[in-house]
Enzyme design. Structure first.
Site, PDB file in Angstrom:
ATOM      1  N   GLY A  31       0.859  -1.190   0.000  1.00 51.58           N
ATOM      2  CA  GLY A  31       0.000   0.000   0.000  1.00 51.58           C
ATOM      3  C   GLY A  31       0.888   1.230   0.000  1.00 51.58           C
ATOM      4  O   GLY A  31       2.031   1.194  -0.449  1.00 51.58           O
ATOM      5  N   ARG A  32       0.360   2.313   0.551  1.00 48.77           N
ATOM      6  CA  ARG A  32       1.123   3.568   0.566  1.00 48.77           C
ATOM      7  C   ARG A  32       2.424   3.425   1.330  1.00 48.77           C
ATOM      8  O   ARG A  32       3.473   3.904   0.890  1.00 48.77           O
ATOM      9  CB  ARG A  32       0.300   4.667   1.238  1.00 48.77           C
ATOM     10  N   ILE A  33       2.380   2.769   2.485  1.00 51.32           N
ATOM     11  CA  ILE A  33       3.602   2.665   3.304  1.00 51.32           C
ATOM     12  C   ILE A  33       4.551   1.638   2.698  1.00 51.32           C
ATOM     13  O   ILE A  33       5.767   1.831   2.701  1.00 51.32           O
ATOM     14  CB  ILE A  33       3.267   2.317   4.773  1.00 51.32           C
ATOM     15  N   ARG A  65       0.357  -4.588  12.244  1.00 50.78           N
ATOM     16  CA  ARG A  65      -0.423  -4.856  13.444  1.00 50.78           C
ATOM     17  C   ARG A  65       0.071  -6.154  14.051  1.00 50.78           C
ATOM     18  O   ARG A  65       0.416  -7.099  13.322  1.00 50.78           O
ATOM     19  CB  ARG A  65      -1.914  -5.014  13.101  1.00 50.78           C
ATOM     20  N   ASP A  77       7.435  -3.396  16.103  1.00 53.12           N
ATOM     21  CA  ASP A  77       6.860  -2.168  16.662  1.00 53.12           C
ATOM     22  C   ASP A  77       5.461  -2.427  17.218  1.00 53.12           C
ATOM     23  O   ASP A  77       4.895  -1.571  17.889  1.00 53.12           O
ATOM     24  CB  ASP A  77       6.794  -1.089  15.568  1.00 53.12           C
ATOM     25  N   GLU A  94      -1.065  -5.231  23.001  1.00 59.06           N
ATOM     26  CA  GLU A  94      -0.343  -4.038  23.494  1.00 59.06           C
ATOM     27  C   GLU A  94      -1.071  -3.415  24.672  1.00 59.06           C
ATOM     28  O   GLU A  94      -2.303  -3.381  24.674  1.00 59.06           O
ATOM     29  CB  GLU A  94      -0.238  -3.015  22.355  1.00 59.06           C
ATOM     30  N   HIS A 128       5.265   0.608  19.824  1.00 57.68           N
ATOM     31  CA  HIS A 128       4.337   1.132  18.799  1.00 57.68           C
ATOM     32  C   HIS A 128       4.566   2.634  18.562  1.00 57.68           C
ATOM     33  O   HIS A 128       3.689   3.451  18.818  1.00 57.68           O
ATOM     34  CB  HIS A 128       2.872   0.865  19.204  1.00 57.68           C
ATOM     35  N   ARG A 133      -2.557  -9.720  -2.142  1.00 57.40           N
ATOM     36  CA  ARG A 133      -3.527 -10.648  -2.736  1.00 57.40           C
ATOM     37  C   ARG A 133      -3.565 -10.502  -4.255  1.00 57.40           C
ATOM     38  O   ARG A 133      -3.683 -11.463  -4.982  1.00 57.40           O
ATOM     39  CB  ARG A 133      -4.917 -10.430  -2.128  1.00 57.40           C
TER      40      ARG A 133
HETATM   41  C1  8YV Z   1      -0.710   5.286  15.990  1.00 56.74           C
HETATM   42  C2  8YV Z   1      -1.174   3.565  14.114  1.00 56.74           C
HETATM   43  O1  8YV Z   1       0.056   4.731  16.997  1.00 56.74           O
HETATM   44  O2  8YV Z   1      -2.005   4.983  12.448  1.00 56.74           O
HETATM   45  C3  8YV Z   1      -2.081   3.907  13.000  1.00 56.74           C
HETATM   46  O3  8YV Z   1      -2.900   3.045  12.620  1.00 56.74           O
HETATM   47  O4  8YV Z   1      -1.113   2.457  14.530  1.00 56.74           O
HETATM   48  C4  8YV Z   1      -0.303   4.623  14.700  1.00 56.74           C
HETATM   49  O5  8YV Z   1      -0.043   5.631  13.794  1.00 56.74           O
HETATM   50  C5  8YV Z   1      -2.145   5.254  16.331  1.00 56.74           C
HETATM   51  O6  8YV Z   1      -2.887   5.903  15.383  1.00 56.74           O
HETATM   52  C6  8YV Z   1      -2.430   5.881  17.662  1.00 56.74           C
HETATM   53  O7  8YV Z   1      -3.686   5.477  18.047  1.00 56.74           O
END
Ligand code: 8YV
Length: 311
Positions: A151-153, A230, A254, A259, A277, A173
């Site tokens: 995706g973007r990242i 995630r 991360d 968590e 995270h 996919r």
């Molecule tokens: C943040 C993230 O820690 O953007 C997300 O989905 O997991 C992180 O950028 C999160 O948004 C903080 O709640």
């Protein structure tokens, strides 16, 4: 003044800005959340949340006058987007503005775990350098990088890898149009090929435990796992075993399944780098995310459209 309910964990300056423009209530400040929602749920037209907290179907249905949701973060795995959209409620989120920091973190973890920087730092602090040399690491430049997700990242990570002369392939996919990197339809094949397997796919039911024992064994004793997606995407128990038994070389993480709980077994290992995270956690990016949360609401109430709407 429009009424907003906040259920998220938001930066205080964003809360202050929202409170200056809206009638803002924070659910966590109410002594009895359920009783508050039953008595006042119908008062709110906007819901503000964060990726880690989300908004489930029960919360959305407790807000019968709700018109818009604005979430701090790009992850939608804790928001019942379908339940919101079924009522015509658009969901705002903060894509794009965090791509760079998450991609930077992926590379930071990759280099750290390959070269052992965090371990080496502890080695120096303990005074162990006086007793002998630190063990050799794994060369990063020129290695094979397998991305799980494009995706973007994922693109931002792949772009960075060219500076390290890495060979890149990805698994998704479906092949992604307009990217120069080869698509690998079989995750196991990608894991077998890669020296570094970087997970940057969406969370949620569709990707739960995608990285399982078989994938880790395909990555093998010379391979490293990096997860900036995630915790749910990786079978954490299988990962702990694979690391303990040296069936993979190491991991940079991360994110975790529960968590902020990080299993003691993981914390006891030296071939892992563990972050709380923080991939998007810079002043600049968190400011941009806060601005997008505000701008999504402002734009919706002014024009009926969000700046960034969940698909
Ligand atoms: C943040 C993230 O820690 O953007 C997300 O989905 O997991 C992180 O950028 C999160 O948004 C903080 O709640």
């Amino acid at each position: 003044m429009m009424t907003l309910l906040n259920v998220g964990r938001l930066p205080p300056p964003l809360l202050a800005r929202l409170a200056a423009h809206y009638r803002l209530t924070t659910l966590n400040e109410q002594p009895d959340r359920a009783a508050f929602l039953a008595a006042h749920g119908a008062d709110f037209v906007g819901l503000v949340t964060s990726a880690a907290v989300g908004a489930d179907a029960a919360l959305i249905s407790a807000l019968p006058a709700l018109r818009v949701i604005s979430s701090f973060g790009v992850g939608l795995d804790r928001i019942d987007v379908a339940a919101a959209q079924a009522r015509g409620i658009p969901v705002g989120y903060t894509p794009d503005v965090l791509n760079d920091c998450v991609a930077d973190t992926a590379f930071g973890l990759l280099i750290d775990v390959a070269r052992g920087f965090s371990t080496a730092d502890r080695f120096v602090r303990r005074g162990d350098w006086l007793k002998g040399a630190f063990p050799l690491g794994r060369k990063v430049s020129g290695a094979r990088l397998g991305l799980v997700g494009m995706g973007r990242i994922g693109r931002a990570i792949a772009q960075r890898s060219t500076g390290f002369a890495m060979d890149v392939r990805y698994h998704a996919r479906r092949p992604v149009a307009d990217v120069p990197w080869p698509h690998e339809p079989q995750l196991l094949e990608l894991a077998r090929w890669a020296h570094f397997l970087v997970v940057i796919t969406a969370g949620g039911a569709g990707t739960r435990h995608l990285i399982n024992a078989a994938v880790l064994d395909a990555l093998g004793p010379e391979g490293y796992l990096v997860n900036v997606a995630r915790g749910s995407v990786v079978d954490e128990a299988a990962l702990v075993l694979a690391l303990q038994q040296r069936r993979i070389a190491g991991a940079g993480l991360d994110v975790f399944e529960d968590e902020p709980q990080v299993p003691a077994a993981l914390r006891a290992l030296d071939n892992v780098v563990l972050l709380p995270h923080i991939a998007s956690a810079t002043h600049q990016t968190r400011q941009a995310m806060a601005d997008r949360v505000f701008d999504n609401l402002h734009s919706f109430f002014a024009t009926g459209h969000l700046v960034s709407a969940a698909p």
